[in-house]
Write an enzyme that holds these catalytic residues in place. Structure first.
Site, PDB file in Angstrom:
ATOM      1  N   HIS A 122      -6.702 -13.891 -20.040  1.00 36.61           N
ATOM      2  CA  HIS A 122      -5.938 -15.006 -19.472  1.00 36.61           C
ATOM      3  C   HIS A 122      -4.827 -15.433 -20.433  1.00 36.61           C
ATOM      4  O   HIS A 122      -3.666 -15.598 -20.028  1.00 36.61           O
ATOM      5  CB  HIS A 122      -6.893 -16.179 -19.194  1.00 36.61           C
ATOM      6  CG  HIS A 122      -6.240 -17.394 -18.639  1.00 36.61           C
ATOM      7  ND1 HIS A 122      -6.403 -17.789 -17.329  1.00 36.61           N
ATOM      8  CD2 HIS A 122      -5.425 -18.331 -19.211  1.00 36.61           C
ATOM      9  CE1 HIS A 122      -5.720 -18.909 -17.118  1.00 36.61           C
ATOM     10  NE2 HIS A 122      -5.121 -19.261 -18.252  1.00 36.61           N
ATOM     11  N   GLU A 123      -5.177 -15.614 -21.706  1.00 38.38           N
ATOM     12  CA  GLU A 123      -4.185 -16.075 -22.684  1.00 38.38           C
ATOM     13  C   GLU A 123      -3.138 -15.005 -22.971  1.00 38.38           C
ATOM     14  O   GLU A 123      -1.951 -15.322 -23.142  1.00 38.38           O
ATOM     15  CB  GLU A 123      -4.867 -16.543 -23.967  1.00 38.38           C
ATOM     16  CG  GLU A 123      -5.832 -17.700 -23.778  1.00 38.38           C
ATOM     17  CD  GLU A 123      -5.278 -18.879 -22.992  1.00 38.38           C
ATOM     18  OE1 GLU A 123      -4.073 -19.185 -23.120  1.00 38.38           O
ATOM     19  OE2 GLU A 123      -6.046 -19.509 -22.246  1.00 38.38           O
ATOM     20  N   CYS A 166      -6.587 -23.228 -15.398  1.00 36.20           N
ATOM     21  CA  CYS A 166      -5.546 -23.155 -16.422  1.00 36.20           C
ATOM     22  C   CYS A 166      -5.073 -24.570 -16.749  1.00 36.20           C
ATOM     23  O   CYS A 166      -4.851 -25.371 -15.837  1.00 36.20           O
ATOM     24  CB  CYS A 166      -4.382 -22.314 -15.898  1.00 36.20           C
ATOM     25  SG  CYS A 166      -3.022 -22.129 -17.058  1.00 36.20           S
ATOM     26  N   HIS A 214      -0.555 -15.144 -20.399  1.00 36.36           N
ATOM     27  CA  HIS A 214       0.439 -16.189 -20.675  1.00 36.36           C
ATOM     28  C   HIS A 214       1.547 -15.653 -21.578  1.00 36.36           C
ATOM     29  O   HIS A 214       2.718 -15.978 -21.395  1.00 36.36           O
ATOM     30  CB  HIS A 214      -0.200 -17.400 -21.353  1.00 36.36           C
ATOM     31  CG  HIS A 214      -0.752 -18.408 -20.413  1.00 36.36           C
ATOM     32  ND1 HIS A 214       0.011 -19.090 -19.496  1.00 36.36           N
ATOM     33  CD2 HIS A 214      -2.014 -18.871 -20.251  1.00 36.36           C
ATOM     34  CE1 HIS A 214      -0.749 -19.921 -18.810  1.00 36.36           C
ATOM     35  NE2 HIS A 214      -1.988 -19.809 -19.243  1.00 36.36           N
TER      36      HIS A 214
END
Length: 182
Positions: A131-132, A89, A135
């Site tokens: 993953h994004e 990351c 976030h």
């Protein structure tokens, strides 16, 4: 080109759920450009708005020579197939851990002008989108690790030159994937 500083592990904005985008305006297009320029400059596969300190549901990606972005993404998983592979990351530089993710994803959202977009992805694209989107929910990839791997990741974080004392990792509010211990 507008390269913006990336927020690092410990910054509260990384732990706050982002708000949906409601205005598809010039400011949003500037944010998308900043995300894309910064991601490409850093050599990342993706970058979410909270990583630039902006609490909106937007991210950019660069996977398999496809550069794009998604606004207000919603994920669907067409099957239960999983993948396990190295993940890192830009907000936790220098730390990499094997992380379980779904192999296949369908993501629906919008472009910077408000036009609907759908991406069907597998492998790296699926990993990046998950993953994004994490976030945007205030979740970091280390939150998805089992206890032993999370401990190893924290040890690696503490050994970096950018780490500041007093930062903590929370356990993901999302249910772990099959076979992943808490």
């Amino acid at each position: 080109m507008t390269v913006t500083p990336i927020r690092l592990f410990g910054d509260p904005v990384l732990r706050s759920p982002a708000d949906p985008v409601v205005d598809f305006d010039k400011e949003l297009r500037k944010l998308v450009a900043d995300l894309t320029d910064t991601m490409l400059d850093e050599g990342g596969a993706g970058l979410a708005a909270p990583q630039l300190g902006v609490g909106l549901r937007v991210f950019a990606f660069d996977v398999d020579e496809v550069v794009g972005h998604l606004v207000n993404p919603v994920l669907e998983f067409p099957d239960e197939e999983e993948q396990d592979g190295q993940e890192g990351c830009l907000s936790i530089p220098g730390v990499y851990q094997d992380t379980k993710r779904r192999m296949n994803v369908i993501v629906k959202g919008f472009n910077e002008y408000g036009d609907p977009i759908q991406i069907v992805g597998s492998g790296m694209m699926s990993r990046c989108v998950q993953h994004e989107t994490d976030h945007l929910d205030g979740v970091l990839f280390i939150d998805r690790l089992d206890k032993k791997a999370r401990k190893e990741a924290m040890k690696a974080i503490r050994a970096t030159d950018w780490y500041e004392a007093g930062m903590t990792v929370k356990v993901s509010p999302h249910a772990p994937t099959r076979g992943q211990a808490g």
